[in-house]
Every structure is written in C-alpha cells, then in structure tokens.
Design a protein around this motif. Structure first.
Motif, PDB file in Angstrom:
ATOM      1  N   LEU A  42    -132.204  -6.995 -26.238  1.00 54.99           N
ATOM      2  CA  LEU A  42    -131.492  -7.372 -27.457  1.00 54.99           C
ATOM      3  C   LEU A  42    -129.987  -7.131 -27.334  1.00 54.99           C
ATOM      4  N   ARG A  83    -127.814  -9.629 -29.069  1.00 55.68           N
ATOM      5  CA  ARG A  83    -127.991  -9.853 -30.508  1.00 55.68           C
ATOM      6  C   ARG A  83    -126.811  -9.241 -31.259  1.00 55.68           C
ATOM      7  N   ALA A 104    -124.548  -7.585 -34.046  1.00 59.50           N
ATOM      8  CA  ALA A 104    -124.767  -6.645 -35.150  1.00 59.50           C
ATOM      9  C   ALA A 104    -124.261  -7.248 -36.454  1.00 59.50           C
ATOM     10  N   THR A 164    -130.765  -7.643 -45.733  1.00 62.26           N
ATOM     11  CA  THR A 164    -130.311  -6.578 -44.829  1.00 62.26           C
ATOM     12  C   THR A 164    -129.735  -5.421 -45.617  1.00 62.26           C
ATOM     13  N   SER A 194    -134.495  -5.767 -43.335  1.00 68.29           N
ATOM     14  CA  SER A 194    -134.027  -5.111 -42.116  1.00 68.29           C
ATOM     15  C   SER A 194    -133.032  -4.034 -42.504  1.00 68.29           C
ATOM     16  N   TYR A 217    -129.718  -1.812 -41.005  1.00 67.44           N
ATOM     17  CA  TYR A 217    -128.709  -1.611 -39.982  1.00 67.44           C
ATOM     18  C   TYR A 217    -128.144  -0.217 -40.168  1.00 67.44           C
ATOM     19  N   LEU A 257    -130.988 -11.263 -38.100  1.00 65.86           N
ATOM     20  CA  LEU A 257    -131.849 -10.146 -37.751  1.00 65.86           C
ATOM     21  C   LEU A 257    -133.321 -10.527 -37.845  1.00 65.86           C
ATOM     22  N   ILE A 261    -136.248  -8.259 -36.519  1.00 64.14           N
ATOM     23  CA  ILE A 261    -135.762  -6.895 -36.282  1.00 64.14           C
ATOM     24  C   ILE A 261    -135.858  -6.094 -37.575  1.00 64.14           C
ATOM     25  N   PHE A 312    -132.065  -1.753 -36.759  1.00 68.40           N
ATOM     26  CA  PHE A 312    -131.037  -2.071 -35.767  1.00 68.40           C
ATOM     27  C   PHE A 312    -130.023  -0.932 -35.811  1.00 68.40           C
ATOM     28  N   ARG A 354    -124.618   0.155 -31.907  1.00 71.78           N
ATOM     29  CA  ARG A 354    -124.520   0.440 -30.464  1.00 71.78           C
ATOM     30  C   ARG A 354    -123.469   1.490 -30.131  1.00 71.78           C
ATOM     31  N   TYR A 397    -135.009  -1.437 -32.976  1.00 73.00           N
ATOM     32  CA  TYR A 397    -133.982  -1.534 -31.939  1.00 73.00           C
ATOM     33  C   TYR A 397    -133.050  -0.334 -32.082  1.00 73.00           C
TER      34      TYR A 397
END
Length: 458
Positions: A219, A222, A224, A312, A334, A336, A362, A365, A368, A371, A394
């Motif tokens: 992913l 993908r 954000a 989200t 989802s 985040y 998303l 997912i 998430f 990162r 994720y």
C-alpha cells in the motif's frame, strides 16, 4: 681458477631457468582456479534454471513429484546443459508438495587442469544444489514490514492466528523473524519468513518457509487523506467505570507476559480520559457521529452506543479509545490515524462492528496509519466482541497487538493486515478469512489475491 666463480655473466639465465617453472606453475594454477570457479558458477546457474522451471509446475493444478521430475529430466535430455558448457551432468530432484519447493542437485567431475587437478578441492566432483519455491495464485492476508527484529509475527502463550486460506509474510531477516511459543498456533496457507522461525511443528501448520524475499509494502503508493482543520475536539461519549477498568487491567496483566502488560497499559488511558457526557443513569445512550477531523481523538466509554455514518474519520493528536462496555459500529468507514498519540485501543467487553468503504481513496482500508508516525507504537485489540472487522489494517509504522479472550474478526468476509509487526499474546484467536467473493468491499491491490511468483531460496 676462481675467475669462474666470480663470473656473473650467466646469473640471469640461471635465475630465469630456476624461476620459469614457478612462474608457469602460478600461471597454470591461476588458469585452473579460474576454470574451476567458472564451472561451478555455470553449474549453479543451470541448477537455478532447472529448479525454477520445476517450481513453475506448482502454479498449475495438481502438480505431482513425478511430473516435476519428468519436466526437469526432459529439459536436460534435450541438451540444455550444453548451453552452459556441459556435455552431461548427473541430476537429483526432490520436491516438497506442501511448501511448493523444488530442489535440484547437479553433480559432475571437474575438467582436467594443468596444476591443481590433483589437489583437494579441485579434484572432487562439483556438487551444486538449488531450491526454488512457487507461490502461485495465493491470497496474502498478513504482511509484517519489520525487516530486522525478532517476532515480526508472533504468537505466545495460548494464542492462535488462523489464516487457512491465505499467506502470512514476514520480512524480518532475524533468525526468529516469526515466533510461535508455548501452546500457541500459527496456521495459514503459507507462512513465509525473510529469516528463520522459532517454534516447532506443534506451533505451525505448515512449518514456515525460510529465507523468503522481502514482500514490498503493498500500500506504499496509496495516498493518505488530506487533513483539514479540527471539526471536533476531545470527543468523548459514555460513562467511565473505573473499578471495572482496574479489574480488567489486573486480569489482563496476570494472564500472560510482557506483551499483555503492554496491552493493559491502554486501560489506564481509558480511565484517565473518559468523560461523563450525556449520561443517563445506567441506561445506554446512542450517539451518531459524522466523518471529520477529530482532534484529541475519540473516547467511547460504558453505556455509549456510537454509530458511525459512512466516511473517513481522521483521528488527530489523540487516541481512538473504546473502553469496557462501549459500543462502536459503522459500515463503509475508515480511520486515518495522524499525530504521535493517535493509536487505537479496544478494551475488554468493548463491542465493535466495522466495515471498510466500498469506494473512494480509502476503499477497502479500515485503518490507515500516518507514514510519519513514530515507529513501534502499539495499537491494541483486547475486545471479546470484535467479530466483524472487514477490511485492511494498514499500520506501516505500528505494532498490532491482539490480546482478547474470544475470537476476533471471525465473522468478517476478509481481514488483511499490513503492519510493522503483528503480535498476539494470552488466549486470543485471530481469524483472517479470505472470502473475497462474499463481500462488495474491495480488496486493496497487493493484499488478497495476488499474482503468482517463483523465487530462489539459498
């Protein structure tokens, strides 16, 4: 009389005569070594090619050992070895139908040399082995991205990780990259470790495949979600019942080792942050939440039934906490998680039912993780009623710790996990189904069904 002894006119010729055999010996030895080493390198390439060719048969239906051996022998009988400079070689083929592995051993005498032929190891037969493993049409449900540490995937005490219809991939090159100890069990279509594995045949079904190549973050491309300004601040719903939280913490802490103690730490977080909002005695209150940016996180305490509208939910600079007795449900949602403190904690007796979005950036997912989050932070599932977690976790920087008492995700059509580490402790049973046709929630590319591949294993 003594003039001859003092005459040095022939010294150069004499020295040359004496040195010539040595020079020729060194030169001949160098030629012999180059030839010997080159033969071994070519024989290795041939063995790799034959093993790979044989392993590809596993990508077809109903491959058998005799069929694979016949294919490899047919290649050799066609004169294929001559392409590598060999007139003939002796081959030995073995297969592992469970693992999808083919091992080819090639033996042949070395060519005669000038100097080194009579010395070991240069007079011994070349003996080269190559193993290829096929992974075809597999379903991937766990990818542990940790590349060095022990226990990138781990199960301890009496925990069970059941993924019968899909594969578990651990990138760690540690000799104990995958760990199953005590009475724990890791069971999957394939268990693949970038390094080694700790545990015995009672802990695994099948035994892990070792030295697998790293499985790239599926992913990583993908995008954000975009995070805007705060829509809600320190959102909290339901009661806090400290005595039940303390009791649960004591129970969880005493049930297993350090991983359980880490899981119990989140209970204190719930006790410290739950707020008394819209309490109504001991009756349950239902709250309906909308997508948005929740700065400071979301806390759900006892007697709160939180229903999430599709979309989200950005959990920013605070955790997503569902304490004892809290309920959270939502379809096509989802989360985040952004900010150093944005983890999730689902406590004992929390009730969860969540499915990922069908469409949008998303799609497929469920969670998430940012990162840029701190590496190694922990997300905890202690809930005994988290039967529906349909979608993909994720958590590329974090550790997913499962320490419940009853099955988790077993009523989901599919659940996939891409995390830095997946750890299980105590008595949980995490069930990762792969019924992709049984839901309209899409499976993100790179998990779920993936293309076939064959790789060489040293």
């Amino acid at each position: 009389m003594f003039g001859f002894a003092r005459d040095i006119k022939g010294n150069v010729a004499m020295l040359t005569a004496l040195m010539t055999p040595l020079v020729l010996g060194f030169a001949g030895g160098g030629v012999d070594f180059f030839r010997w080493n080159n033969e071994r390198a070519n024989l290795k390439q041939l063995a790799d090619t034959l093993a790979t060719r044989g392993a590809r048969e596993f990508l077809l239906a109903n491959a058998t050992s005799s069929q694979i051996e016949a294919v490899i022998n047919s290649v050799l009988e066609s004169g294929y070895a001559q392409n590598y400079g060999f007139s003939s070689v002796v081959s030995e083929v073995s297969t592992d139908l469970t693992e999808g592995a083919v091992t080819v051993k090639l033996t042949m005498p070395p060519s005669k040399g000038l100097i080194l032929t009579n010395y070991v190891p240069f007079k011994l037969d070349h003996d080269i082995t190559s193993t290829a493993v096929a992974m075809g049409g597999m379903n991937v449900c766990v990818v542990a991205l940790e590349d060095l540490d022990r226990g990138a995937v781990s199960a301890t005490t009496n925990s069970k990780l059941l993924a019968d219809e899909c594969s578990i991939m651990s990138n760690s090159i540690s000799t104990e990259g995958v760990v199953a100890s005590g009475f724990s069990k890791i069971q999957a279509g394939m268990i693949c470790s970038g390094g080694g594995a700790y545990g015995n045949s009672n802990n695994y079904a099948p035994m892990p495949t070792m030295d697998c190549p790293a499985y790239a973050d599926p992913l990583s491309e993908r995008a954000a979600p975009t995070v805007g300004s705060c829509d809600y601040i320190d959102a909290a719903y339901g009661e806090k019942i400290t005595d039940l939280i303390d009791a649960a913490a004591a129970t969880v802490t005493s049930s297993a080792g350090s991983l359980i103690s880490q899981a119990a730490q989140g209970l204190d977080d719930v006790a410290g942050t739950n707020s008394l909002i819209n309490s109504d005695g001991l009756s349950e209150t239902t709250y309906t939440l909308n997508p948005g940016v929740y700065c400071g996180g979301i806390t759900v305490g006892a007697l709160a039934n939180v229903e999430l509208n599709p979309g989200t939910y950005v959990i920013k600079d605070g955790p997503l906490l569902v304490g004892i007795g809290g309920k959270v449900s939502g379809e096509n949602v989802s989360f985040y998680l952004t900010g150093a403190d944005s983890t999730f904690f689902f406590g004992p007796e929390a009730v969860l039912s969540l499915t990922a979005p069908k469409v949008g950036p998303l799609a497929g997912i469920l969670f998430f993780e940012d990162r840029s989050a701190p590496e190694g932070r922990m997300h905890r599932i202690l809930s005994d009623d988290a039967r529906v977690l349909l979608g993909t976790f994720y958590l590329s920087r974090g550790v997913l710790l499962v320490a419940s008492l009853l099955p988790v995700a077993d009523q989901s059509a599919y659940t996939a996990i891409v995390a830095r580490k997946l750890q299980m402790a105590g008595n949980p049973t995490l069930v990762l189904n792969a019924d992709y046709a049984g839901t309209d929630i899409p499976v993100p590319e790179g998990v779920g069904p993936v293309g076939s591949t064959v790789f060489l294993r040293e």
